[in-house]
Design a protein around this motif. Sequence first.
Motif, PDB file in Angstrom:
ATOM      1  N   TRP A  62      -3.221   1.028   3.578  1.00  0.00           N
ATOM      2  CA  TRP A  62      -2.020   1.415   2.280  1.00  0.00           C
ATOM      3  C   TRP A  62      -1.152   1.904   2.810  1.00  0.00           C
ATOM      4  CZ3 TRP A  62      -2.670   1.333  -3.108  1.00  0.00           C
ATOM      5  CH2 TRP A  62      -3.475   1.316  -4.246  1.00  0.00           C
ATOM      6  N   ARG A  63       0.703   1.643   2.926  1.00  0.00           N
ATOM      7  CA  ARG A  63       1.693   1.729   3.458  1.00  0.00           C
ATOM      8  C   ARG A  63       2.770   2.043   2.067  1.00  0.00           C
ATOM      9  NH1 ARG A  63       1.746  -3.196   6.273  1.00  0.00           N
ATOM     10  NH2 ARG A  63       2.028  -4.065   4.390  1.00  0.00           N
ATOM     11  N   PHE A  64       2.955   3.724   2.305  1.00  0.00           N
ATOM     12  CA  PHE A  64       4.178   4.121   1.912  1.00  0.00           C
ATOM     13  C   PHE A  64       5.541   4.005   2.654  1.00  0.00           C
ATOM     14  CE2 PHE A  64       6.722   7.840   0.243  1.00  0.00           C
ATOM     15  CZ  PHE A  64       6.821   7.368  -1.044  1.00  0.00           C
ATOM     16  N   CYS A  65       6.355   3.497   2.163  1.00  0.00           N
ATOM     17  CA  CYS A  65       8.019   3.222   2.506  1.00  0.00           C
ATOM     18  C   CYS A  65       7.999   2.991   3.851  1.00  0.00           C
ATOM     19  CB  CYS A  65       8.878   4.661   2.422  1.00  0.00           C
ATOM     20  SG  CYS A  65       9.382   4.699   0.915  1.00  0.00           S
ATOM     21  N   PHE A 105       9.998   4.287  -4.794  1.00  0.00           N
ATOM     22  CA  PHE A 105       9.045   3.846  -3.940  1.00  0.00           C
ATOM     23  C   PHE A 105       8.213   2.866  -3.968  1.00  0.00           C
ATOM     24  CE2 PHE A 105       9.328   8.097  -6.134  1.00  0.00           C
ATOM     25  CZ  PHE A 105       9.671   8.922  -5.160  1.00  0.00           C
ATOM     26  N   VAL A 106       8.024   2.730  -3.208  1.00  0.00           N
ATOM     27  CA  VAL A 106       7.171   1.401  -2.649  1.00  0.00           C
ATOM     28  C   VAL A 106       5.634   1.659  -2.101  1.00  0.00           C
ATOM     29  CG1 VAL A 106       7.470  -0.877  -0.820  1.00  0.00           C
ATOM     30  CG2 VAL A 106       9.451   0.369  -1.599  1.00  0.00           C
ATOM     31  N   CYS A 107       4.691   0.993  -2.716  1.00  0.00           N
ATOM     32  CA  CYS A 107       3.933   1.104  -1.962  1.00  0.00           C
ATOM     33  C   CYS A 107       3.077  -0.523  -1.802  1.00  0.00           C
ATOM     34  CB  CYS A 107       3.018   2.528  -3.136  1.00  0.00           C
ATOM     35  SG  CYS A 107       3.812   3.731  -3.376  1.00  0.00           S
ATOM     36  N   ASP A 108       2.222  -0.609  -1.218  1.00  0.00           N
ATOM     37  CA  ASP A 108       1.755  -1.514  -0.690  1.00  0.00           C
ATOM     38  C   ASP A 108       0.469  -1.403  -0.357  1.00  0.00           C
ATOM     39  OD1 ASP A 108       1.522  -4.496  -0.170  1.00  0.00           O
ATOM     40  OD2 ASP A 108       2.044  -4.760   1.743  1.00  0.00           O
ATOM     41  N   GLU A 109      -0.764  -2.359  -0.893  1.00  0.00           N
ATOM     42  CA  GLU A 109      -1.402  -2.086   0.082  1.00  0.00           C
ATOM     43  C   GLU A 109      -1.886  -3.644   0.731  1.00  0.00           C
ATOM     44  OE1 GLU A 109      -6.559  -2.551  -1.290  1.00  0.00           O
ATOM     45  OE2 GLU A 109      -4.250  -2.194  -2.579  1.00  0.00           O
ATOM     46  N   LEU A 140      -0.914   4.479   5.869  1.00  0.00           N
ATOM     47  CA  LEU A 140      -1.045   5.850   4.626  1.00  0.00           C
ATOM     48  C   LEU A 140      -2.548   6.123   4.873  1.00  0.00           C
ATOM     49  CD1 LEU A 140       0.526   6.777   1.701  1.00  0.00           C
ATOM     50  CD2 LEU A 140       1.260   7.658   4.285  1.00  0.00           C
ATOM     51  N   TYR A 141      -4.166   5.002   4.987  1.00  0.00           N
ATOM     52  CA  TYR A 141      -4.423   4.843   5.050  1.00  0.00           C
ATOM     53  C   TYR A 141      -5.333   3.627   5.290  1.00  0.00           C
ATOM     54  CZ  TYR A 141      -9.186   4.480   2.171  1.00  0.00           C
ATOM     55  OH  TYR A 141     -10.630   4.182   1.841  1.00  0.00           O
TER      56      TYR A 141
END
Length: 66
Positions: free
Chosen positions: A39-42, A5-9, A46-47
Amino acid sequence: MCLVFVCDEDERVTSKQPAPGACPYCGGIIQAMDVESQWRFCFVPLYFKTKRKFYCTICARRLVIQ
């Protein structure tokens, strides 16, 4: 099988301008910065939010307005 799972801010400064008043710690000039955070997920956003942050130009402290 392995799941990753790759989460990035990501934060980016969009603008800077002087703010009225003086720093309560050193008496320096206060600078207001508009910061966009995402905020990103893959790689899917997302936000998304824009914030205004205040910093002193001399002592580099982050100031909180109450």
